[in-house]
Design a protein around this motif. Structure first.
Motif, mmCIF file in Angstrom:
data_model
loop_
_atom_site.group_PDB
_atom_site.id
_atom_site.type_symbol
_atom_site.label_atom_id
_atom_site.label_comp_id
_atom_site.label_asym_id
_atom_site.label_seq_id
_atom_site.Cartn_x
_atom_site.Cartn_y
_atom_site.Cartn_z
ATOM 1 N N GLU A 1 -0.532 15.066 -9.287
ATOM 2 C CA GLU A 1 0.230 14.091 -10.058
ATOM 3 C C GLU A 1 -0.354 13.872 -11.446
ATOM 4 O O GLU A 1 0.349 13.414 -12.340
ATOM 5 C CB GLU A 1 0.289 12.759 -9.299
ATOM 6 C CG GLU A 1 0.961 12.857 -7.942
ATOM 7 C CD GLU A 1 1.117 11.499 -7.268
ATOM 8 O OE1 GLU A 1 0.977 10.488 -7.971
ATOM 9 O OE2 GLU A 1 1.370 11.468 -6.060
ATOM 10 N N VAL A 2 -1.630 14.190 -11.636
ATOM 11 C CA VAL A 2 -2.256 14.011 -12.941
ATOM 12 C C VAL A 2 -1.904 15.159 -13.879
ATOM 13 O O VAL A 2 -1.778 14.972 -15.086
ATOM 14 C CB VAL A 2 -3.786 13.891 -12.777
ATOM 15 C CG1 VAL A 2 -4.472 13.786 -14.115
ATOM 16 C CG2 VAL A 2 -4.119 12.677 -11.929
ATOM 17 N N HIS A 3 -1.752 16.380 -13.336
ATOM 18 C CA HIS A 3 -1.383 17.569 -14.106
ATOM 19 C C HIS A 3 -2.436 17.915 -15.153
ATOM 20 O O HIS A 3 -2.127 18.102 -16.334
ATOM 21 C CB HIS A 3 -0.024 17.385 -14.788
ATOM 22 C CG HIS A 3 1.097 17.118 -13.844
ATOM 23 N ND1 HIS A 3 1.529 18.037 -12.909
ATOM 24 C CD2 HIS A 3 1.883 16.021 -13.672
ATOM 25 C CE1 HIS A 3 2.525 17.524 -12.217
ATOM 26 N NE2 HIS A 3 2.756 16.306 -12.646
ATOM 27 N N VAL A 4 -3.703 17.979 -14.733
ATOM 28 C CA VAL A 4 -4.731 18.471 -15.636
ATOM 29 C C VAL A 4 -4.571 19.983 -15.787
ATOM 30 O O VAL A 4 -3.780 20.614 -15.076
ATOM 31 C CB VAL A 4 -6.137 18.133 -15.110
ATOM 32 C CG1 VAL A 4 -6.355 16.644 -15.087
ATOM 33 C CG2 VAL A 4 -6.361 18.730 -13.734
ATOM 34 N N GLN B 1 -10.107 5.183 -8.195
ATOM 35 C CA GLN B 1 -10.198 6.362 -9.041
ATOM 36 C C GLN B 1 -8.852 7.065 -9.183
ATOM 37 O O GLN B 1 -8.554 7.637 -10.238
ATOM 38 C CB GLN B 1 -11.245 7.328 -8.473
ATOM 39 C CG GLN B 1 -12.661 6.788 -8.553
ATOM 40 C CD GLN B 1 -13.689 7.761 -8.021
ATOM 41 O OE1 GLN B 1 -14.592 7.404 -7.293
ATOM 42 N NE2 GLN B 1 -13.566 9.024 -8.378
ATOM 43 N N GLY B 2 -8.043 7.043 -8.131
ATOM 44 C CA GLY B 2 -6.712 7.643 -8.243
ATOM 45 C C GLY B 2 -5.818 6.909 -9.214
ATOM 46 O O GLY B 2 -4.996 7.528 -9.907
ATOM 47 N N LEU B 3 -5.956 5.580 -9.311
ATOM 48 C CA LEU B 3 -5.154 4.807 -10.257
ATOM 49 C C LEU B 3 -5.632 4.972 -11.698
ATOM 50 O O LEU B 3 -4.827 4.936 -12.631
ATOM 51 C CB LEU B 3 -5.190 3.322 -9.879
ATOM 52 C CG LEU B 3 -4.318 2.869 -8.708
ATOM 53 C CD1 LEU B 3 -4.630 1.436 -8.341
ATOM 54 C CD2 LEU B 3 -2.842 3.016 -9.052
ATOM 55 N N THR B 4 -6.918 5.153 -11.879
ATOM 56 C CA THR B 4 -7.475 5.165 -13.236
ATOM 57 C C THR B 4 -7.689 6.561 -13.801
ATOM 58 O O THR B 4 -7.968 6.688 -14.996
ATOM 59 C CB THR B 4 -8.821 4.422 -13.244
ATOM 60 O OG1 THR B 4 -9.695 5.016 -12.269
ATOM 61 C CG2 THR B 4 -8.619 2.958 -12.905
ATOM 62 N N ILE B 5 -7.573 7.608 -12.988
ATOM 63 C CA ILE B 5 -7.853 8.936 -13.513
ATOM 64 C C ILE B 5 -6.758 9.418 -14.465
ATOM 65 O O ILE B 5 -7.033 10.128 -15.443
ATOM 66 C CB ILE B 5 -8.061 9.947 -12.357
ATOM 67 C CG1 ILE B 5 -8.655 11.240 -12.894
ATOM 68 C CG2 ILE B 5 -6.755 10.205 -11.620
ATOM 69 C CD1 ILE B 5 -9.074 12.203 -11.814
ATOM 70 N N LYS B 6 -5.523 8.998 -14.238
ATOM 71 C CA LYS B 6 -4.451 9.414 -15.134
ATOM 72 C C LYS B 6 -4.585 8.756 -16.510
ATOM 73 O O LYS B 6 -4.493 9.459 -17.536
ATOM 74 C CB LYS B 6 -3.092 9.092 -14.506
ATOM 75 C CG LYS B 6 -1.931 9.794 -15.161
ATOM 76 C CD LYS B 6 -0.664 9.635 -14.343
ATOM 77 C CE LYS B 6 0.467 10.445 -14.913
ATOM 78 N NZ LYS B 6 1.704 10.337 -14.094
#
Length: 688
Positions: free
Chosen positions: A197-200, A447-452
């Motif tokens: 979902e972040v698409h790095v 971390q999942g909420l803030t990584i994007k």
């Protein structure tokens, strides 16, 4: 797990079943035979499959509700929402039944829920990108996991010795090392759920995700070795036990990879002979891949590594052997199973957290574990990256290191391993369970909420989801051969040299053995693009007034060879006979893009070499007539004559010919009707 399903529907149904009187055996003495019943409630006969079906249905409906709001899913990862939903459902069940009914069982997780996710990841993993970064992946997976395990376990033991952990946490150094082995491994399910979902960019994703897959072997070995040492007691551990622990690391990892390769070979070889029974092709893919997982698990090897290697090694040959419909069935079935398993895992994690009877709280242990896993993860990534950048052509910068450090997520693997601990051997199990739940929730939710937002703030390069054009494919293969030749000339057998050797070995032996002869024909990107553009040309011809007479007059090969493309192109056959073709429109993109235009340019360039006229002299003569001044009338009316085998005599002028400005369609027309090339349009003379 089979009884774990929708709590709200299970409770009233279970309560209704308890009011029934116990049934007696028919035909017992003193009882009349029962009459014909119009309706009978048989809940217990369908209880387990019904609850599983309802559980999957609720999980699917929850995902639909989540994606109704694009703002919510763009800010909150789906895994976080599923865990929160599991917490809500678990709280409702606990309030109604006064006890926690449903848990994430380790056996169900490892045998049924984890294999579809790992198989999907290994089967659809970009193999070139994976092997290009294999050195970095192995470094982070092996060295990084060992570093995190021993530093975290030792630091927690030092924290206890300093008095910052409560005395009721009865654990020694081996206990903390055992806990460090299960809490330090990056979880593939959590990484896949968040990073997709972040698409790095592709390099960051493949390094972190590859690490989460390959560190399973190290985690399994460390967990089993430390658990054995705890059961034996520190006083009974000898030097040979440490040597066996080191040797087991190679046995578990290499053994799991060997099992995966064996089943990949069997799967590819089996699909070679399924041409007449296409219906069982998807079933074979799932059965043999699952057999690889179970075989490795049975032999105490790395099952995750086995199924990953199996999917990664067999895809090329399986995709070439099975039909297009089977490939579609395998793709969507695999994606569906992986999505369902991932949804159930995260919901059960939330439900399992409400069972307070299985965990005990200690603030010092929880806060210390959170700090140490983040600190030592970041420190290990920085040190290992500094070493790797000395050998990498494209080094990993500081921003990449921040994302890799912050992306070390923990998940259901750690929770399942901590549940397997024996409370009689590990007295601090309840404290370890509570700490593991907090770590999993913190890494997945916080971390999942803030990584994007972190990725956007650091301006990390994002992934570009596009298929490389034909021109890019050609340049990529060209540079591969050039670099392999350079390494061969200088005498340095590096990565490109061995990859070139492997491709030659695969082309000479493996592909001929594992692929059918019809599938082993020329499978280059050039011919694939050429074939599809020919189909588009045929469709365009039919749309512009071509007559469709019969679908039996023209047959299109599924994978054309060089001869079939050159001799029986779609465009020429349509123009010669006027017949139609039954075309599979599902494999054609109807939306024209920049890639299509670039491929079309390459297609027109290939037309000069692939549309070979039988009378080349006549064609050159026609071109010369156009590019030269008007010849004498006698010269225009004289036709060339054949004087020898393969040679032609022509009265054309000797000036160098200039390419005639034909389009691809006109070239095909002149090749299909060579007599038109004998009568080119006369060039009007300039006015006097």
């Amino acid at each position: 797990m089979l009884r774990a399903a929708l709590p709200l529907l299970w409770l009233p149904l279970a309560g209704a079943g308890t009011t029934e009187e116990p049934t007696r055996e028919p035909g017992s003495p003193g009882e009349p035979p029962p009459g014909l019943a119009l309706f009978r409630w048989q809940w217990h006969e369908v209880e387990a499959p019904y609850l599983v079906a309802l559980w999957i249905l609720v999980a699917s409906l929850a995902k639909i509700v989540f994606h109704l709001s694009r703002k919510v899913t763009s800010l909150v990862p789906e895994s976080c929402l599923l865990i929160l939903l599991g917490l809500v459902l678990g709280g409702i069940v606990l309030a109604v039944a006064k006890k926690a009914e449903y848990q994430l069982e380790p056996g169900t997780f490892f045998l049924f829920l984890l294999p579809p996710i790992v198989l999907d990841s290994g089967y659809f993993m970009p193999s070139r990108l994976f092997f290009d970064n294999l050195g970095a992946i192995l470094t982070y997976a092996v060295v990084g996991t060992l570093w995190n395990t021993f530093t975290t376990g030792t630091a927690l033991w030092g924290l206890q010795q300093a008095g910052l952990v409560a005395p009721r946490v009865q654990a020694g150094l081996l206990d903390f090392l055992l806990f460090g082995s299960l809490i330090s491994a990056v979880d593939p399910v959590a990484v896949l759920a968040v990073f997709e979902e972040v698409h790095v960019n592709e390099t960051l994703f493949i390094i972190v995700f590859g690490e989460s897959l390959l560190n399973d072997a190290v985690t399994v070995v460390l967990y089993k070795v430390c658990n054995s040492f705890v059961e034996m007691g520190s006083a009974n551990v000898q030097a040979t036990d440490y040597l066996k622990g080191v040797a087991s690391l190679f046995v578990v990892s290499l053994g799991g990879a060997a099992v995966g390769l064996v089943f990949a070979f069997l799967l590819a070889l089996t699909t070679r002979f399924t041409k007449r029974v296409r219906i069982i092709e998807p079933l074979l893919v799932f059965l043999l891949a699952y057999a690889a997982y179970l075989t490795a698990e049975m032999a105490s090897l790395s099952a995750i590594l086995a199924v990953t290697v199996c999917g990664l090694g067999c895809k090329k040959y399986v995709e070439a052997n099975i039909s297009h419909k089977s490939r579609t069935a395998v793709k969507y079935t695999m994606k569906t199973l992986a999505s369902c398993a991932e949804t159930i895992i995260f919901m059960l994690l939330g439900i399992s957290a409400v069972d307070s009877s299985k965990w005990a709280w200690d603030s010092g242990l929880v806060l210390g574990t959170l700090f140490f896993i983040l600190f030592f993860r970041a420190l290990g990534v920085v040190m290992q990256t500094w070493v790797l950048n000395q050998f990498r052509l494209v080094p990993l910068d500081k921003i990449d290191q921040v994302v890799m450090s912050y992306g070390g997520l923990r998940g259901a693997v750690a929770f399942a391993l901590v549940i397997l601990l024996d409370r009689t051997k590990v007295p601090a199990k309840d404290y370890f369970v509570a700490t593991t739940i907090v770590v999993v929730f913190f890494t997945v939710i916080v971390q999942g909420l803030t990584i994007k937002p972190l990725v956007k703030w650091l301006k990390v390069k994002r992934s570009e989801h596009y298929k490389p054009t034909l021109n890019q494919e050609l340049h990529e293969h060209t540079f591969d051969h050039i670099l392999a030749a350079v390494e061969d000339v200088v005498g340095h057998h590096g990565y490109h040299y061995w990859r070139d050797r492997w491709e030659q070995f695969d082309k000479k032996y493996l592909s001929q053995l594992l692929m059918r002869r019809s599938a082993y024909r020329i499978r280059d990107q050039i011919w694939d693009v050429y074939y599809r553009l020919n189909i588009r040309d045929a469709i365009s011809f039919v749309d512009q007034g071509g007559h469709v007479l019969s679908s039996t007059r023209l047959t299109l090969p599924s994978m054309p060879s060089r001869n079939s493309v050159a001799e029986t192109s779609v465009t020429n056959l349509l123009r010669e006979s006027g017949s139609g073709a039954c075309l599979d429109l599902q494999v054609i993109d109807t939306v024209r893009s920049g890639r299509d235009r670039e491929d079309a340019v390459m297609h027109h360039l290939l037309c000069g070499g692939l549309y070979k006229p039988r009378r080349r002299g006549a064609l050159r003569c026609a071109q010369a007539h156009v590019s030269s001044p008007p010849p004498q009338p006698v010269q225009r009316r004289s036709y060339p004559g054949r004087v020898g085998r393969g040679t032609w005599q022509s009265t054309c002028p000797q000036k160098p010919p200039r390419l005639y400005p034909w389009t691809c369609r006109q070239a095909g027309t002149r090749v299909s009707h060579p007599w038109r090339a004998w009568h080119p349009r006369p060039v009007p003379r300039p006015p006097l």
